[in-house]
Design an enzyme around this catalytic site. Structure first.
Site, PDB file in Angstrom:
ATOM      1  N   LYS A  68       0.839  -1.203   0.000  1.00 18.59           N
ATOM      2  CA  LYS A  68       0.000   0.000   0.000  1.00 18.59           C
ATOM      3  C   LYS A  68       0.880   1.261   0.000  1.00 18.59           C
ATOM      4  CE  LYS A  68      -3.269   2.499   2.815  1.00 18.59           C
ATOM      5  NZ  LYS A  68      -3.195   2.877   4.195  1.00 18.59           N
TER       6      LYS A  68
ATOM      7  N   ASP B 202      -7.336   0.794   0.945  1.00 18.31           N
ATOM      8  CA  ASP B 202      -7.428   1.112   2.373  1.00 18.31           C
ATOM      9  C   ASP B 202      -8.819   0.715   2.838  1.00 18.31           C
ATOM     10  OD1 ASP B 202      -9.185   2.991   1.428  1.00 18.31           O
ATOM     11  OD2 ASP B 202      -8.374   4.631   2.624  1.00 18.31           O
TER      12      ASP B 202
END
Ligand code: SF4
Length: 221
Positions: free
Chosen positions: A124, A143
């Site tokens: 991420k 997310d």
């Protein structure tokens, strides 16, 4: 749903969200790739708004990877304390600063492989930095908002961020990989909230199988 239909639905979703959130962008304040890397490490389990408060002073005090290595662990922990998990984050930041200094001449590398070798940097964070600091589409950032909206819009039934990302990569046009999470985050904050999403005011309502106007059941309840 056939993949072609799903891709067409995703295109419509992106078109509507681009129109609704024309200013959607990374909400972590930064002025270069290194600051974005640090801000993204700090954003784990913390709101972007809180990170921005902390980095206001932090980025004045620490301007380069070397600066993070000049202070003690305790001092850096104090400086980032309010972002939570500050002991682990201190280890990640100082570990990352060390690798950048020793192996990359103090610069942030521009490949996902090299970024993933930095301590505390997962996919991420690497995708956030590559996409938003360098304009490189390496993947789709997943997310909590992207996870929730992907499930509600039936774009993925997977549970882990890695697998959801693979589903999204298969259906989101590559030119939109960097913007896509910002659109979902904007919509997730404004309308499709975790609790009490406002389906009646949602621009995606006609495209969404989870709308309570169709199901009679409030998503997230
Ligand atoms: S219709 Fe409701 S559940 Fe679907 S995206 Fe919009 S707010 Fe979220």
């Amino acid at each position: 749903m056939a993949n072609a239909d799903l891709k067409e639905r995703v295109r419509k979703i992106i078109r509507l969200l681009k129109r609704t959130y024309p200013d959607a962008k990374c909400s972590l304040n930064h002025s270069n790739a290194f600051e974005l890397l640090i801000a993204t490490i700090l954003s784990a389990q913390c709101t972007d708004a809180r990170v921005n408060i902390v980095t206001q002073d932090l980025f004045r005090k620490y301007r380069s990877p070397e600066d993070y290595l000049k202070v003690s662990e305790k001092e850096l922990q104090r400086d980032i304390r309010t972002t939570g998990f500050f002991r682990n984050k201190t280890k990640s930041i100082q570990g990352t600063a060390k690798v950048l200094t020793e192996q990359h001449s103090g610069e942030v590398p521009e490949t996902i492989e090299e970024l993933l070798e930095l301590p505390g940097v997962a996919r991420k964070t690497a995708n956030v930095v590559l996409g938003n600091a360098f304009g490189i589409s390496s993947g789709v950032v997943v997310d909590t908002h992207v996870t929730r909206l992907s499930h509600r819009l039936d774009l993925s039934t997977q549970k882990t961020a890695e697998k959801i990302e693979q589903d999204l990569i298969a259906i989101v046009p590559k030119k939109d990989w960097v913007l896509f999470p910002h659109l979902f985050i904007s919509h997730g904050r404004a309308i499709c909230r975790a609790r009490n999403p406002i389906c009646a005011e949602c621009v995606l309502e006609k495209l969404c199988p989870s709308s309570y106007l169709k199901t009679g059941v409030m998503p997230g309840s």
